[in-house]
Write a protein that holds these residues in place. Structure first.
Motif, PDB file in Angstrom:
ATOM      1  N   ARG A   1       7.083  -9.194   1.539  1.00 54.63           N
ATOM      2  CA  ARG A   1       5.910  -9.975   1.150  1.00 54.63           C
ATOM      3  C   ARG A   1       6.347 -11.065   0.171  1.00 54.63           C
ATOM      4  NH1 ARG A   1       2.438  -6.103  -0.338  1.00 54.63           N
ATOM      5  NH2 ARG A   1       3.319  -5.968  -2.411  1.00 54.63           N
ATOM      6  N   ARG A   2       5.945 -12.292   0.476  1.00 54.69           N
ATOM      7  CA  ARG A   2       6.214 -13.420  -0.420  1.00 54.69           C
ATOM      8  C   ARG A   2       5.192 -13.424  -1.563  1.00 54.69           C
ATOM      9  NH1 ARG A   2       6.422 -15.801   4.761  1.00 54.69           N
ATOM     10  NH2 ARG A   2       8.535 -16.381   5.386  1.00 54.69           N
TER      11      ARG A   2
ATOM     12  N   TYR B   1       7.988  -5.543  -0.857  1.00 53.79           N
ATOM     13  CA  TYR B   1       7.844  -4.982   0.484  1.00 53.79           C
ATOM     14  C   TYR B   1       6.407  -5.143   0.979  1.00 53.79           C
ATOM     15  CZ  TYR B   1      12.416  -2.816   0.011  1.00 53.79           C
ATOM     16  OH  TYR B   1      13.755  -2.598  -0.126  1.00 53.79           O
ATOM     17  N   ALA B   2       6.241  -5.493   2.267  1.00 54.92           N
ATOM     18  CA  ALA B   2       4.901  -5.566   2.849  1.00 54.92           C
ATOM     19  C   ALA B   2       4.257  -4.190   2.786  1.00 54.92           C
ATOM     20  CB  ALA B   2       4.974  -6.071   4.285  1.00 54.92           C
ATOM     21  N   ASP B   3       5.058  -3.152   2.976  1.00 56.32           N
ATOM     22  CA  ASP B   3       4.606  -1.767   2.858  1.00 56.32           C
ATOM     23  C   ASP B   3       5.480  -1.106   1.794  1.00 56.32           C
ATOM     24  OD1 ASP B   3       3.894   0.875   3.062  1.00 56.32           O
ATOM     25  OD2 ASP B   3       4.575   1.135   5.133  1.00 56.32           O
TER      26      ASP B   3
ATOM     27  N   GLY C   1       1.600 -13.659  -0.606  1.00 54.64           N
ATOM     28  CA  GLY C   1       1.065 -12.574   0.221  1.00 54.64           C
ATOM     29  C   GLY C   1       1.469 -12.648   1.681  1.00 54.64           C
ATOM     30  N   SER C   2       1.996 -13.794   2.132  1.00 53.30           N
ATOM     31  CA  SER C   2       2.471 -13.882   3.517  1.00 53.30           C
ATOM     32  C   SER C   2       3.721 -13.018   3.670  1.00 53.30           C
ATOM     33  CB  SER C   2       2.761 -15.334   3.892  1.00 53.30           C
ATOM     34  OG  SER C   2       3.830 -15.850   3.113  1.00 53.30           O
ATOM     35  N   THR C   3       4.055 -12.693   4.899  1.00 55.74           N
ATOM     36  CA  THR C   3       5.189 -11.790   5.128  1.00 55.74           C
ATOM     37  C   THR C   3       6.268 -12.475   5.962  1.00 55.74           C
ATOM     38  OG1 THR C   3       4.197 -10.841   7.117  1.00 55.74           O
ATOM     39  CG2 THR C   3       3.723  -9.741   5.017  1.00 55.74           C
TER      40      THR C   3
ATOM     41  N   GLU D   1       9.868  -5.659   6.701  1.00 52.22           N
ATOM     42  CA  GLU D   1       8.852  -6.686   6.470  1.00 52.22           C
ATOM     43  C   GLU D   1       8.682  -6.839   4.954  1.00 52.22           C
ATOM     44  OE1 GLU D   1       6.887  -8.766   8.523  1.00 52.22           O
ATOM     45  OE2 GLU D   1       8.467  -8.151   9.919  1.00 52.22           O
TER      46      GLU D   1
END
Length: 196
Positions: free
Chosen positions: A57-58, A30-32, A61-63, A55
């Protein structure tokens, strides 16, 4: 932690293979990470979720924006065994929606602020859907009153003739017309109309 991931799931997160993902905890995706707590709460309450935008996260680090649907799988005692879920990448759709909103905003600004009188007319009924400030000023109506009218209320030609011209414009057979239009004070002006 993750119990199982297929190769398509791993590819979505830019992992070489699904096996490499099994070392992760699901909040790592998860990005968050706090979002995972909210998703878990909803999954527990509803035995899964349907179409939740998250959102993610790969690996690099990109989302990306994912649409998540999941089901809670329980054993015979009702204890949760695992969560079976699907993540669909909707990043392109979200970007298209943002571009459309931006385009609509630019059109709205251009329409509202243009010095030429502009009307948006419903092609089937001839109803005036929207009018800019220049049109309200030219016709002598406030915008609310102008949008309560139809183009037939302004155009002094025979209504059947107005309909014929409107359909020619709709079929793109013709886009420039000269019409006698009546303003709110009763005066009639010849107007050059361009339709698109």
């Amino acid at each position: 932690g993750l119990v199982y991931a297929n190769e398509a799931f791993a590819a979505r997160f830019d992992y070489e293979d699904a096996e490499a993902m099994l070392e992760l905890d699901s909040p790592d995706l998860y990005a968050d990470p706090e979002t995972r707590d909210e998703v878990l709460r909803r999954e527990h309450e509803q035995d899964g979720v349907e179409g939740v935008e998250i959102e993610f996260r790969r690996k690099d680090g990109s989302t990306f924006t994912g649409l998540v649907s999941s089901t809670v799988v329980r054993d015979d005692t009702g204890a949760i065994q695992y969560y079976d879920g699907v993540v669909t990448d909707i990043t392109a759709r979200k970007e298209a929606e943002r571009a459309l909103r931006s385009s609509e905003h630019r059109f709205r600004e251009m329409f509202e602020e243009h010095s030429a009188p502009m009307l948006l007319v419903a092609p089937d009924s001839g109803a005036i859907v929207e009018a800019n400030a220049a049109a309200a000023s030219f016709y002598g109506y406030d915008r609310a009153d102008l949008t309560a009218l139809t183009i037939q209320d302004l155009n002094q030609l025979d209504p059947d003739e107005v309909d014929e011209h409107r359909h020619r414009a709709l079929d793109r057979q013709h886009n420039r017309f000269l019409f006698p239009h009546r303003r709110s004070d009763g005066t009639v002006r010849t107007v050059e109309v361009y339709s698109s």
